[in-house]
Scaffold this motif. Structure first.
Motif, PDB file in Angstrom:
ATOM      1  N   VAL A 138      17.133  43.386  37.614  1.00  0.00           N
ATOM      2  CA  VAL A 138      15.883  42.637  37.779  1.00  0.00           C
ATOM      3  C   VAL A 138      15.954  41.331  36.984  1.00  0.00           C
ATOM      4  N   MET A 139      16.517  41.415  35.793  1.00  0.00           N
ATOM      5  CA  MET A 139      16.698  40.198  34.979  1.00  0.00           C
ATOM      6  C   MET A 139      17.528  39.175  35.758  1.00  0.00           C
ATOM      7  N   THR A 140      18.610  39.650  36.354  1.00  0.00           N
ATOM      8  CA  THR A 140      19.476  38.766  37.140  1.00  0.00           C
ATOM      9  C   THR A 140      18.696  38.117  38.276  1.00  0.00           C
ATOM     10  N   GLU A 141      17.911  38.916  38.950  1.00  0.00           N
ATOM     11  CA  GLU A 141      17.173  38.422  40.111  1.00  0.00           C
ATOM     12  C   GLU A 141      16.111  37.407  39.702  1.00  0.00           C
ATOM     13  N   LEU A 142      15.419  37.696  38.597  1.00  0.00           N
ATOM     14  CA  LEU A 142      14.380  36.763  38.143  1.00  0.00           C
ATOM     15  C   LEU A 142      14.999  35.422  37.756  1.00  0.00           C
ATOM     16  N   VAL A 143      16.101  35.472  37.044  1.00  0.00           N
ATOM     17  CA  VAL A 143      16.775  34.224  36.644  1.00  0.00           C
ATOM     18  C   VAL A 143      17.302  33.493  37.881  1.00  0.00           C
ATOM     19  N   ALA A 144      17.815  34.256  38.841  1.00  0.00           N
ATOM     20  CA  ALA A 144      18.317  33.637  40.074  1.00  0.00           C
ATOM     21  C   ALA A 144      17.190  32.962  40.859  1.00  0.00           C
ATOM     22  N   ARG A 145      15.970  33.444  40.701  1.00  0.00           N
ATOM     23  CA  ARG A 145      14.818  32.837  41.406  1.00  0.00           C
ATOM     24  C   ARG A 145      14.282  31.620  40.666  1.00  0.00           C
ATOM     25  N   GLY A 146      14.878  31.318  39.493  1.00  0.00           N
ATOM     26  CA  GLY A 146      14.480  30.103  38.788  1.00  0.00           C
ATOM     27  C   GLY A 146      13.574  30.330  37.599  1.00  0.00           C
ATOM     28  N   ILE A 147      13.365  31.586  37.218  1.00  0.00           N
ATOM     29  CA  ILE A 147      12.517  31.866  36.052  1.00  0.00           C
ATOM     30  C   ILE A 147      13.366  31.710  34.789  1.00  0.00           C
ATOM     31  N   PRO A 148      12.876  31.020  33.783  1.00  0.00           N
ATOM     32  CA  PRO A 148      13.641  30.871  32.546  1.00  0.00           C
ATOM     33  C   PRO A 148      14.018  32.234  31.956  1.00  0.00           C
ATOM     34  N   ALA A 149      15.248  32.339  31.477  1.00  0.00           N
ATOM     35  CA  ALA A 149      15.739  33.632  30.984  1.00  0.00           C
ATOM     36  C   ALA A 149      14.876  34.177  29.864  1.00  0.00           C
ATOM     37  N   LYS A 150      14.389  33.275  29.012  1.00  0.00           N
ATOM     38  CA  LYS A 150      13.590  33.730  27.870  1.00  0.00           C
ATOM     39  C   LYS A 150      12.307  34.417  28.343  1.00  0.00           C
ATOM     40  N   HIS A 151      11.666  33.797  29.312  1.00  0.00           N
ATOM     41  CA  HIS A 151      10.414  34.337  29.850  1.00  0.00           C
ATOM     42  C   HIS A 151      10.674  35.686  30.539  1.00  0.00           C
ATOM     43  N   ALA A 152      11.704  35.734  31.343  1.00  0.00           N
ATOM     44  CA  ALA A 152      12.031  36.977  32.057  1.00  0.00           C
ATOM     45  C   ALA A 152      12.370  38.095  31.073  1.00  0.00           C
ATOM     46  N   LEU A 153      13.127  37.761  30.046  1.00  0.00           N
ATOM     47  CA  LEU A 153      13.536  38.771  29.061  1.00  0.00           C
ATOM     48  C   LEU A 153      12.316  39.345  28.336  1.00  0.00           C
ATOM     49  N   GLU A 154      11.385  38.475  27.980  1.00  0.00           N
ATOM     50  CA  GLU A 154      10.180  38.950  27.281  1.00  0.00           C
ATOM     51  C   GLU A 154       9.430  39.982  28.129  1.00  0.00           C
ATOM     52  N   GLN A 155       9.265  39.657  29.389  1.00  0.00           N
ATOM     53  CA  GLN A 155       8.496  40.561  30.253  1.00  0.00           C
ATOM     54  C   GLN A 155       9.236  41.889  30.489  1.00  0.00           C
ATOM     55  N   ILE A 156      10.526  41.790  30.709  1.00  0.00           N
ATOM     56  CA  ILE A 156      11.284  43.023  31.001  1.00  0.00           C
ATOM     57  C   ILE A 156      11.365  43.927  29.773  1.00  0.00           C
ATOM     58  N   THR A 157      11.668  43.366  28.635  1.00  0.00           N
ATOM     59  CA  THR A 157      11.768  44.218  27.438  1.00  0.00           C
ATOM     60  C   THR A 157      10.397  44.776  27.056  1.00  0.00           C
ATOM     61  N   ALA A 158       9.339  44.007  27.348  1.00  0.00           N
ATOM     62  CA  ALA A 158       7.993  44.533  27.074  1.00  0.00           C
ATOM     63  C   ALA A 158       7.718  45.751  27.951  1.00  0.00           C
ATOM     64  N   LEU A 159       8.101  45.656  29.209  1.00  0.00           N
ATOM     65  CA  LEU A 159       7.916  46.798  30.122  1.00  0.00           C
ATOM     66  C   LEU A 159       8.769  47.987  29.680  1.00  0.00           C
ATOM     67  N   MET A 160       9.975  47.711  29.291  1.00  0.00           N
ATOM     68  CA  MET A 160      10.865  48.798  28.847  1.00  0.00           C
ATOM     69  C   MET A 160      10.269  49.494  27.620  1.00  0.00           C
ATOM     70  N   SER A 161       9.772  48.708  26.693  1.00  0.00           N
ATOM     71  CA  SER A 161       9.212  49.292  25.473  1.00  0.00           C
ATOM     72  C   SER A 161       7.955  50.098  25.757  1.00  0.00           C
ATOM     73  N   ARG A 162       7.206  49.684  26.773  1.00  0.00           N
ATOM     74  CA  ARG A 162       5.967  50.393  27.111  1.00  0.00           C
ATOM     75  C   ARG A 162       6.238  51.634  27.949  1.00  0.00           C
ATOM     76  N   GLY A 163       7.487  51.911  28.219  1.00  0.00           N
ATOM     77  CA  GLY A 163       7.819  53.147  28.948  1.00  0.00           C
ATOM     78  C   GLY A 163       7.837  53.011  30.449  1.00  0.00           C
ATOM     79  N   ALA A 164       8.000  51.785  30.948  1.00  0.00           N
ATOM     80  CA  ALA A 164       8.073  51.607  32.409  1.00  0.00           C
ATOM     81  C   ALA A 164       9.308  52.321  32.956  1.00  0.00           C
ATOM     82  N   THR A 165       9.173  52.850  34.143  1.00  0.00           N
ATOM     83  CA  THR A 165      10.323  53.511  34.785  1.00  0.00           C
ATOM     84  C   THR A 165      11.200  52.450  35.450  1.00  0.00           C
ATOM     85  N   PRO A 166      12.458  52.811  35.743  1.00  0.00           N
ATOM     86  CA  PRO A 166      13.312  51.861  36.476  1.00  0.00           C
ATOM     87  C   PRO A 166      12.683  51.418  37.795  1.00  0.00           C
TER      88      PRO A 166
END
Lengths: 219, 208
Positions: A138-166
């Motif tokens: 998902v990180m790869t896809e978000l960055v490929a769509r033009g989202i800054p890596a920093k922004h994408a990483l924040e959202q993904i790691t936040a979801l991971m920490s909150r217990g989001a499923t794959p």
């Protein structure tokens, strides 16, 4: 006659054992590359990767992609060598993950422009025994769509920490893709969709108390 | 030959001549021929095994053969690969379709040759509207970009489709039209291609 049959029995057993043993050896790579020099160079690269314990299937796929796209031999060799380097980098960055799928996803992320540090952070956000293939993809896809890596990483790691499923993390990537295709700005799409997934998750306090050992609580 | 024997033979001959002529029952003959035809005939291998007699082995010899058989089984075990199960993914009834849409009834699910995965596979439908094409195949990282592995089926409308069980994750793919032309999926996000300069498409697969 009896001796002949005994000899035949033993020969059959030896032959069967030898055949099975041969089948257990690393299978030769089925590279249908017409140019012999290119094929041999790619085979050498794959053998080197195998000797280093790297997954070889992505390298085979990369070579065959070049064949299908009718690329020159030089381009195929360069693409395979470049991927082998990324696989090596991804393995280091994702340690202690050793699964071929995770290493391949890490290499794809690097190719898409995801910084190496982001791979480390994604790996650290979940316990080592939990696959990070989907967060990486998902990180790869978000960055490929033009989202800054920093922004994408924040959202993904936040979801991971909150217990989001794959699946929930994957749905984020899929929804953002659909929104971008519909004309929404990538950043805005990520913010909206991440908020939507987050709303389905337990509160930070509940996530922290119910998180399995090794999962970092949300900041 | 003695006179006594001649008398016996003559009497038998006369009895047979006086008996009414036997007319074969066609149905009985048919049943007989049918039964003979259906009787399994030993093949060459069966005949060979039928003639085979296990050589008498000493205790040591029998142990050696048993050990060899065990070793062979152990070796073969590593050569046999477990097939990935498709049932859990099929049971979800979810068909993520690049660009939206629903799978068509009666379209076969094509197994991707190189698919291996850690999680249950998810049936994923691919669609290309290309009525002028003679053959369309799916190529991607899931089948090592091998053109012959995953053909699409042409529907009456001229739309080509295939449903392929894929492991969850991000997959890059393209369509191979008429064996040579690589075409990106117009219904899916594009993937860059720094290596070969021909962009493909991306599908995010996940079990819902």
């Amino acid at each position: 006659m009896r001796q002949l049959r005994s000899a035949t029995t033993i020969a059959a057993l030896v032959l069967a054992s030898a055949t099975a043993a041969a089948a257990q050896q690393p299978r030769p790579v089925a590279l249908s590359i017409a140019d012999a020099r290119t094929r041999q160079a790619v085979e050498r690269e794959i053998a080197r990767a195998e000797a280093r314990g790297l997954p070889t299937q992505p390298l085979v796929a990369k070579a065959m992609e070049g064949v299908t796209k009718q690329a020159s031999g030089e381009r195929i060799q360069a693409a395979v060598a470049s991927l082998a380097k990324r696989l090596e980098q991804a393995r280091v960055l994702l340690a202690p993950s050793t699964s071929a799928a995770e290493i391949a996803s890490g290499a794809d992320a690097l190719a898409a422009g995801v910084p190496g540090a982001a791979l480390k952070q994604i790996r650290a956000a979940w316990p080592a025994d939990r696959s990070v293939v989907m967060p990486l993809d998902v990180m790869t896809e978000l960055v490929a769509r033009g989202i800054p890596a920093k922004h994408a990483l924040e959202q993904i790691t936040a979801l991971m920490s909150r217990g989001a499923t794959p699946a929930q993390i994957a749905s984020l990537g899929s929804s953002v893709n659909a929104d971008v295709a519909a004309g929404l700005a990538p950043d805005a799409a990520l913010e909206v969709r991440a908020r939507g997934v987050m709303s389905l998750l337990p509160s930070p306090a509940a996530a922290a108390s119910s998180a399995p050992a090794g999962v970092r609580p949300p900041r | 030959m003695s006179d006594g024997q001649d008398v016996v033979i003559r009497r038998v001959a006369e009895t047979l001549r006086s008996a009414p002529e036997a007319v074969p029952d066609p149905r009985a003959v048919a049943r007989l021929l049918s039964a003979a035809w259906e009787t399994p005939r030993p093949t060459g291998i069966r005949r060979w095994f039928g003639a085979w007699r296990m050589p008498a082995l000493s205790g040591l010899g029998a142990s050696a053969v048993a050990a060899a058989a065990l070793l062979m089984g152990f070796v073969v075990r590593g050569a046999v690969r477990e097939r990935p199960s498709q049932e859990p993914a099929m049971a979800t009834g979810e068909f993520p379709v690049p660009g939206g849409g629903t799978p068509s009834a009666g379209v076969p699910v094509v197994p991707a040759a190189a698919v291996t995965g850690e999680a249950a596979l998810v049936p994923t439908q691919f669609v290309l509207d290309r009525p002028d094409a003679h053959a369309v195949a799916l190529v991607g990282d899931f089948n090592d970009w091998q053109g012959g592995e995953t053909p699409l089926t042409r529907l009456e409308s001229g739309v080509w489709t295939a449903t392929v069980p894929l492991p969850p994750g991000r997959h890059v793919y393209a369509f191979l039209v008429d064996g040579t032309l690589v075409v990106a999926d117009p219904r899916a996000p594009k993937s860059g291609d720094a290596d070969y300069g021909r962009e493909g498409s991306v599908v995010m697969v996940f079990a819902r």
